[in-house]
Enzyme design. Structure first.
Site, mmCIF file in Angstrom:
data_model
loop_
_atom_site.group_PDB
_atom_site.id
_atom_site.type_symbol
_atom_site.label_atom_id
_atom_site.label_comp_id
_atom_site.label_asym_id
_atom_site.label_seq_id
_atom_site.Cartn_x
_atom_site.Cartn_y
_atom_site.Cartn_z
ATOM 1 N N SER A 1 -5.270 2.779 9.883
ATOM 2 C CA SER A 1 -6.130 3.539 8.976
ATOM 3 C C SER A 1 -7.133 2.675 8.212
ATOM 4 C CB SER A 1 -5.288 4.345 7.986
ATOM 5 O OG SER A 1 -4.597 3.479 7.113
ATOM 6 N N HIS B 1 -4.793 1.419 1.249
ATOM 7 C CA HIS B 1 -6.089 2.083 1.378
ATOM 8 C C HIS B 1 -7.052 1.580 0.314
ATOM 9 C CE1 HIS B 1 -4.745 5.826 3.895
ATOM 10 N NE2 HIS B 1 -4.786 4.716 4.600
ATOM 11 N N ASP C 1 -7.388 10.657 0.534
ATOM 12 C CA ASP C 1 -5.928 10.680 0.615
ATOM 13 C C ASP C 1 -5.248 11.793 -0.165
ATOM 14 O OD1 ASP C 1 -6.013 8.462 2.220
ATOM 15 O OD2 ASP C 1 -5.582 7.039 0.616
#
EC number: 3.4.21.89
Length: 154
Positions: A30, A70, A96
């Site tokens: 990701s 992230h 998210d």
């Protein structure tokens, strides 16, 4: 002795970095192209440092055991200096909010495990292989155990 030394080093890193987990492995794609699956990240989590948009954070969400790596994409400052923020994987299409617990739209400082300060590419693949293939893990442990038992001191 080896185990106790490793534990002391780990606890020392926790104190020095301010992070409950000073080293983590990237488990998914990701965050590509910034980080790839298997990259080993070094984290710090000093409470005086403000979180800024663009930083890469590792956070835990209630109900999930594995921390997520992230990037912070938005900061929402409330009165009295309370900061909330939104994250997104570089390789993901959407933010998210779908990963956060139900009803949660923003993360807070308490959710952060640490912030990425450095990395070693693909060093964490050993961890991923051992988790994906348990037989490999047991074989590796058996080889290490046999080595310790059969090794003679000179």
């Amino acid at each position: 002795m080896i185990v106790s030394s490793a534990l002391m080093i780990w606890k020392g890193l926790i104190v020095i970095t301010g992070s409950e987990s000073p080293i983590v492995v990237v488990l998914s794609g990701s965050m590509e192209p910034a980080f790839h699956r298997g990259d080993l990240l070094f984290l710090t989590n000093f409470h005086d440092d403000p979180i800024r948009a663009g930083e890469i954070v590792v956070f835990k969400v209630e109900g999930r055991d594995i921390p997520i790596v992230h990037r912070v994409i938005k900061i929402h400052e409330k009165e009295k200096g309370n900061i909330k923020f939104l994250t997104k994987g570089d390789n993901n299409e959407v933010d998210d909010r779908g990963l956060y617990k139900e009803g949660q739209n923003w993360l807070e400082k308490k959710d952060v495990v640490g912030r990425a300060r450095g990395f070693l590419p693909y060093v964490g693949m050993v961890t991923i292989i051992m988790n994906d293939y348990p037989k490999f893990k047991y074989a590796l442990l058996a080889v290490m155990g046999a080595y310790v038992l059969l090794k003679r001191e000179s």
